[in-house]
Write an enzyme that holds these catalytic residues in place. Sequence first.
Site, PDB file in Angstrom:
ATOM      1  N   HIS A  85      -5.604  -5.934  -5.870  1.00  0.00           N
ATOM      2  CA  HIS A  85      -5.303  -6.717  -4.663  1.00  0.00           C
ATOM      3  C   HIS A  85      -6.337  -7.826  -4.508  1.00  0.00           C
ATOM      4  CE1 HIS A  85      -2.449  -3.611  -3.545  1.00  0.00           C
ATOM      5  NE2 HIS A  85      -3.388  -2.714  -3.772  1.00  0.00           N
ATOM      6  N   ASP A 119       0.844  -1.200   0.000  1.00  0.00           N
ATOM      7  CA  ASP A 119       0.000   0.000   0.000  1.00  0.00           C
ATOM      8  C   ASP A 119       0.882   1.254   0.000  1.00  0.00           C
ATOM      9  OD1 ASP A 119       1.046  -0.002   2.535  1.00  0.00           O
ATOM     10  OD2 ASP A 119      -0.872  -0.132   3.586  1.00  0.00           O
TER      11      ASP A 119
END
Length: 681
Positions: free
Chosen positions: A338, A84
């Site tokens: 993701h 992230d």
Amino acid sequence: MSEKKIVIVESPKKAKEISHFLGKDFIVKATVGHFKDLPENEMGVDLNTYEPKFVIKSQNHKKILSEIKKLAEKSEVIIATDPDREGYAIGYFMYEELKKKAKEVKRAEFHEITKEHIKEKIKNAIPFEKTNFGLFNAFLGRRVGDRIVGYTLSPIASREIGGRFSVGRVQSPAVRLVVEREIEIQNFKPTPYYVLSAVLSKAVHELLYTFTATYENSKIENKEEAEKIYLDIKDEKTATLKKVEKKQVKQSPKPPFTTSTLQQSASTVYRFPPEKTMMLAQDLFESGLITYHRTDSVRISEKAIDGIRNLINKEFGKDYLPEKIRVYKSKNTQADAHEAIRITHFVNLEGQKKLIQEKGLSEDHFKLLKLIYERTVASQMADAIFERTNVTVDIKGYTFKASGSILKFKGYKAVYDLEEEQEETQNLPDLKNKDVLNIEKIDLEEKFTKPPARYTEGGLVKKLEELGIGRPSTYATIIKTIKERGYVVKENGSLRPTENAFHLIEYLNNRYNWVIDYSFTKKMEDFLDKVEENKKDWKEFVRQLHEKSASKQDVKISKKMLDYAKDLAEKHGKSIEEIKDDPEKLKEFIDAHAEKNPSQKQIEYAKSLAEKTGLKLTDKELSDRKLLTKWIDKAKKEIMKNYQLSEKQKNVLIKYGREDLIDNPAKALKFIKSKLSRYKK
């Protein structure tokens, strides 16, 4: 120099786990979290150019960086920090430090810590220069923008409200939500309504079955109307069945967990605060038991779906497998890069428990893993099937209704049947049209509307997500911050705002309304998403926040400031009637009449510090509250310079992955205290 490849991650625990998979040709090192950040005691941002001044956080981090630089000399380096923005930022700072020293710097992203996945990602690592620098720019925008807002507005708010107040771009809207809910509760006036119900019975093979039917107008608001119907039917002995409807109802499983839904479920089922859920999830991820825990995706990879379906077939049989695999779509397409939060080992619950024991993890870790296991498996299972019966009954010309459900096929509920999902239902006997039923009793009940409930931590996360405030990596931090800053307290599992929260929101509403404007906060979050996609400039994000923070607003008088001035006026026998609407004159009055002498307790504390530190304490300081407060802060810092953490204290920090605090005793003690006080509760 060694030919070994250097792999860099954030956490020592993750480094240890990964080194087992990579063997002797690799050295895996940990940065121990963010090793660079804005300085603690100054703005650290040039307000003309918005260039930040990042510094190495601690002596420990300096030592770690120096070791990594030596190892990286002419070696191949693979930066594998989290996938992230925060993880990428740590990686980017490391890339900047190493790019001139290392032979080559590559980037790998691990979404799960399993041997196969790690080896594949290391093999396919790409040059760091080819990665998306937009991630770093989005991190910069958030970090620099939030620093400017906090450093500009917090001192102004503290001065003008009176006391210590902190203002945050995302934390303040969260406080507003809790305050507004409390105001709704305080202003709520219960209104009565009336519920008319009949307990009916039918004898089947000498057994008597009873069930409850409710008047078709389930909430009768008019008392006279309710009483009239009740008096008309209260002595009736039988009712006639007018209509029976039976239908099959299918219930599908929920998608696998995202960060937000995991925090909500753990809050509902176990009463875990979001920060505890994230701490446990971090350990589960780093131990290789779940996929990356900061995500807003509900997608599961095809390979994982195969593993889940094989597990379902083995544990429950083929009836529990839907013909087609279930595909879940995330709210935004960007998220699907993701995966959802899922298990990584496709073994049954007993197998999951063994893994927890092998990794030396706790009972709470198992509770969270169990929740993730159940939701992962259920998300690929067949629908639950109910038979729902709806009946309409006639009592002296008035219509009453009843419904009941029977679970015909468990489907996914064989593994995931939490209380939060269960519906209230009753079992109905076998009923046919025109059946005559006995009336056991008829009730008329007065009820009152209820105020909205306070937010639970999970409920607040859900609301923040709905409003587009915060992102997967920040929900837990937002809630932790507003608790630590004393704006909310946890009471019976719910969040109650403190007096300071009301003062802050009243003040911001009058002076800096944009800070707590939900749509503006969402707009700025969306702006950062565009920065990540390289469609917007991070400095533009910061400029907008800076201009708003620096804009001069008319000073308004807060209730707290006025109350304080009134108390001082009463104490000194003065009147503030003529100046109570003039902020500047009111402020001058407070400055002139505020208590300048320190309290006896403060004086005694200062004297004890003087003995311990040897610092000089003058009469001037002992007679002025402001000067003495400054002196005490200085003395406390002096004590901390020589303070040595005990081995026990160091072990607590290591347990929670906060080795970065070992060289900062003041912060370390504060952190340890917060952990201990949480467990005492």
